[in-house]
Design a protein around this motif. Sequence first.
Motif, PDB file in Angstrom:
ATOM      1  N   ALA A   1       0.838  -1.205   0.000  1.00 21.49           N
ATOM      2  CA  ALA A   1       0.000   0.000   0.000  1.00 21.49           C
ATOM      3  C   ALA A   1       0.872   1.253   0.000  1.00 21.49           C
ATOM      4  CB  ALA A   1      -0.931   0.000   1.214  1.00 21.49           C
ATOM      5  N   ILE A   2       2.016   1.188   0.666  1.00 22.12           N
ATOM      6  CA  ILE A   2       2.940   2.323   0.691  1.00 22.12           C
ATOM      7  C   ILE A   2       3.551   2.533  -0.688  1.00 22.12           C
ATOM      8  CG2 ILE A   2       5.128   3.175   1.651  1.00 22.12           C
ATOM      9  CD1 ILE A   2       4.414   1.683   4.244  1.00 22.12           C
ATOM     10  N   GLU A   3       3.917   1.433  -1.341  1.00 21.19           N
ATOM     11  CA  GLU A   3       4.545   1.535  -2.657  1.00 21.19           C
ATOM     12  C   GLU A   3       3.591   2.147  -3.676  1.00 21.19           C
ATOM     13  OE1 GLU A   3       7.335  -2.376  -1.790  1.00 21.19           O
ATOM     14  OE2 GLU A   3       5.449  -2.585  -2.878  1.00 21.19           O
ATOM     15  N   ILE A   4       2.325   1.774  -3.623  1.00 20.42           N
ATOM     16  CA  ILE A   4       1.325   2.344  -4.533  1.00 20.42           C
ATOM     17  C   ILE A   4       1.083   3.812  -4.201  1.00 20.42           C
ATOM     18  CG2 ILE A   4      -1.102   2.274  -5.218  1.00 20.42           C
ATOM     19  CD1 ILE A   4       0.256  -0.032  -6.442  1.00 20.42           C
ATOM     20  N   ALA A   5       0.890   4.122  -2.919  1.00 26.01           N
ATOM     21  CA  ALA A   5       0.568   5.490  -2.507  1.00 26.01           C
ATOM     22  C   ALA A   5       1.698   6.459  -2.821  1.00 26.01           C
ATOM     23  CB  ALA A   5       0.250   5.519  -1.014  1.00 26.01           C
ATOM     24  N   SER A   6       2.946   5.991  -2.759  1.00 25.25           N
ATOM     25  CA  SER A   6       4.088   6.876  -2.971  1.00 25.25           C
ATOM     26  C   SER A   6       4.177   7.387  -4.399  1.00 25.25           C
ATOM     27  CB  SER A   6       5.385   6.151  -2.599  1.00 25.25           C
ATOM     28  OG  SER A   6       5.660   5.115  -3.517  1.00 25.25           O
ATOM     29  N   CYS A   7       3.395   6.816  -5.311  1.00 24.46           N
ATOM     30  CA  CYS A   7       3.483   7.184  -6.727  1.00 24.46           C
ATOM     31  C   CYS A   7       2.476   8.255  -7.132  1.00 24.46           C
ATOM     32  CB  CYS A   7       3.322   5.941  -7.597  1.00 24.46           C
ATOM     33  SG  CYS A   7       4.689   4.769  -7.424  1.00 24.46           S
ATOM     34  N   PHE A   8       1.704   8.787  -6.188  1.00 26.72           N
ATOM     35  CA  PHE A   8       0.842   9.926  -6.514  1.00 26.72           C
ATOM     36  C   PHE A   8       1.692  11.151  -6.835  1.00 26.72           C
ATOM     37  CE2 PHE A   8      -2.749   7.638  -4.678  1.00 26.72           C
ATOM     38  CZ  PHE A   8      -3.809   8.122  -5.433  1.00 26.72           C
ATOM     39  N   GLU A   9       1.156  12.015  -7.689  1.00 27.05           N
ATOM     40  CA  GLU A   9       1.869  13.219  -8.103  1.00 27.05           C
ATOM     41  C   GLU A   9       0.917  14.418  -8.070  1.00 27.05           C
ATOM     42  OE1 GLU A   9       3.994  12.760 -11.761  1.00 27.05           O
ATOM     43  OE2 GLU A   9       4.698  10.747 -11.261  1.00 27.05           O
TER      44      GLU A   9
END
Length: 497
Positions: A217-225
């Motif tokens: 979930a952290i890996e996915i969330a970190s890709c917001f821009e």
Amino acid sequence: MNEKNKITDLRSAIKLLASIPGQLIETNEPVDPHAELSGVYRYIGAGGTVMRPTKIGPAMIFNNVKGHKNARVIIGLLASRERVGLMLDSKPEKLGFLLNEAVKKPIAPVIIPQTEAVCQEVVHYADDPNFDIRKLVPAPTNTEEDAGPYITMGMCYASDPESGESDITIHRLCLQSKDEISMYFVPGARHLEVFREKAEKLNKPLPISISIGVDPAIEIASCFEPPTTPLGFNELSIAGAIRGIPVKLTNCLTINEKAIANAEYVIEGNLLPNVRVREDQNTNTGKAMPEFPGYTGPACSELPVIKVKAVTHRINPIMQTCIGPSEEHVSMAGIPTEASILQMIEKAMPGRLLNVYAHPSGGGKYMAILQFKKSKPSDEGRQRQAALLAFSAFSELKHVILVDEDVDPFDSNDVMWALNTRYQGDIDTVFIPGVRCHPLDPSQNPYYNPLLKDKGISCKVIFDCTVPYNLKDKFQRAKFKDVDPSRFAPELFKNIE
């Protein structure tokens, strides 16, 4: 407790996948992290824009990595939309909606004592004469031409030297020496670049932690821009919202920064001011590593440098990595892209956008398929307005394909059917030239098109494959009888709803 809340770290994610047939395999066969490991996974489950033959398949754990006695490597954890859905407790086609809701209800991370942080079970300090990050961290190379071993799934965490606000992103990190790592920034695209530039103007190092092997979930969330997550928005709060509990951080041992407390590895260091290094200084190949468009990125002549102060890790750590152009990148970049587009268009025209798919052929960044519903005559033309909003929601988007509600945006054959039967190039194509996009697309370069003023500028295109509202009755798909197929083939439809 539902499935998504059973996952708190990488190990619990692996445990869940191991319980589901076809989602995870392991091998004890010795593997060389230099090119061989990625070469194997290309055939097992890389997918994405990787050179064919490749496919979407299970995640894979290598238990016997040459040169690294007590470490394992997992690859492909997120290289399947179905697998991401399992780990986030969501239907694959609803993941964009899940993340959109998480952005609206962020849960801030919390700090726990170092004594409770499993990421610091084992500590290696860089002032030890035997310290060598290349021996401690089994970072693979994707190909034999890579500039060096790369950390591809490192959660880079740093703070604004002025405001103290923190952020997390994923960057291209190349191990350059026993205690130096080069860090690539896409120009103008990451908050950490702003932090680094501010620190450099003050001639001060920027403390930075790199957490590897964390809750997906952290890996996915970190890709917001931006603009969905503007400067000052800590994406860890999105991961907290996905799980319904805060992400746990802990203080680093050698720098004034925090790291993810249950990470498998944490690298602590400082981004040095006014220090640059040539990315391929150790190989002289002129190449960096394979990037998401499917091409190997050129090595940069000057990149900022992280001076490593320490490496900490769990006992018997698990290194996580990915292949640059794989389906894993599509999941990490594409699902937040979908959420961003859904959010912006829903605000402007509620109820008309039914779904979005950031297609794998664009690496999750370059292409989006928008499923749009026209309910009345005045909706005609709004589908193109929605496409314009999509470009605003995600600046690196290059192509938008618009389809009607009866077309499955996740089925490429169905989308191509719409392109072939509901699209005329001369009237259904909208060109938007001269717009900033992404420099890793080799066609977005003046040597490809002399009319482009700079690398990373592109002609964005809308392919309108929707039926004009007044002609809907002339484009009815053939209608088949509704039946219950599980009566006839129960082994294929046992989970049908």
